[in-house]
Design an enzyme around this catalytic site. Structure first.
Site, mmCIF file in Angstrom:
data_model
loop_
_atom_site.group_PDB
_atom_site.id
_atom_site.type_symbol
_atom_site.label_atom_id
_atom_site.label_comp_id
_atom_site.label_asym_id
_atom_site.label_seq_id
_atom_site.Cartn_x
_atom_site.Cartn_y
_atom_site.Cartn_z
ATOM 1 N N SER A 44 -17.001 18.431 9.751
ATOM 2 C CA SER A 44 -17.552 19.331 10.773
ATOM 3 C C SER A 44 -16.583 20.396 11.270
ATOM 4 C CB SER A 44 -18.071 18.515 11.960
ATOM 5 O OG SER A 44 -19.304 17.919 11.645
ATOM 6 N N LYS A 47 -17.791 23.875 11.125
ATOM 7 C CA LYS A 47 -18.571 24.533 12.180
ATOM 8 C C LYS A 47 -17.782 25.607 12.920
ATOM 9 C CE LYS A 47 -21.832 20.728 13.033
ATOM 10 N NZ LYS A 47 -21.330 19.595 12.237
ATOM 11 N N SER A 104 -20.849 18.500 18.107
ATOM 12 C CA SER A 104 -20.856 18.691 16.656
ATOM 13 C C SER A 104 -22.244 18.478 16.057
ATOM 14 C CB SER A 104 -19.843 17.744 15.991
ATOM 15 O OG SER A 104 -19.458 18.229 14.725
#
Length: 216
Positions: A44, A47, A104
């Site tokens: 993640s 992101k 997240s």
């Protein structure tokens, strides 16, 4: 005034992590690196690119924090960390940024990407293009979330993570989100706790993202 910068010899201390980069934010000077260009799964941390492109759109005037986004079936169907976005549910860009940065949330991240590019696939192409513009030479993204269950080519490096993180920090309002420890959505019905525990326990932490998958 001039800033004197001294790089740290690699043997002066040891880190247990696989790879690391310590970069001075203003100049981009690398003070320390370990396996800086080794291909690794970012999970993640990917992101950061969604947060970057969203902040760039806001700061350019193309997008507003108050803009309302309607959840698609595709975004609602994302697995992993999520805020259980429903198809047709409406949330503001502000809410989706918060969910992406703090919790997240893959559904929130995907919804932002679809807003910016029209589809998940188009947004993935967009973040790869932006990564190339930033000089992230050893990075390829297969999606915007970092989910890597079905891919072996979603890879980046510690150096490229430093590059995109430094670029994101040029948009200082992102820290209004990445420094949140606990918050909520839907009028308090959905609790958000930051995946980055340092935000609570280490004074001065500003984020930016954590990530964990089996590969990462």
């Amino acid at each position: 005034p001039t800033l004197a910068v001294e790089t740290l010899p690699e043997e002066s201390f040891s880190l247990s992590c696989t790879a690391a980069v310590l970069m001075e934010r203003q100049t981009g000077t690398v003070l320390y690196e370990k396996e800086a260009h080794r291909h690794l799964s970012p999970a993640s941390v990917t992101k950061v690119m969604t947060l970057l492109l969203t902040m760039e759109a806001i700061d350019s005037g193309a997008l507003s924090y108050d803009d309302v986004v309607t959840g698609s079936a595709h975004a609602a169907g994302m697995g992993g960390s999520q805020i259980w976005l429903k198809e047709g549910e409406q949330m503001t860009v502000d809410d989706l940024l918060k969910a992406t940065a703090v919790y997240s949330a893959n559904d929130a991240c995907t919804a932002l990407g679809e807003l910016l590019a029209g589809s998940d696939e188009a947004f993935t192409a967009m973040i790869n293009e932006r990564a190339g513009q930033l000089g992230m030479k050893n990075t390829h993204f297969d999606n915007c979330t970092g989910l890597d269950d079905t891919t072996t080519t979603h890879l980046t490096t510690a150096m490229d993570v430093a590059i995109m993180s430094r670029e994101l920090l040029k948009h200082e309002r992102i820290m209004n989100y990445t420094t949140i420890w606990m918050d909520s959505l839907r009028g308090g019905a959905t609790e958000l706790v930051n995946t980055n525990k340092l935000v609570r326990f280490y004074k001065g932490t500003t984020g930016l993202k954590t990530g964990t998958t089996a590969k990462a």
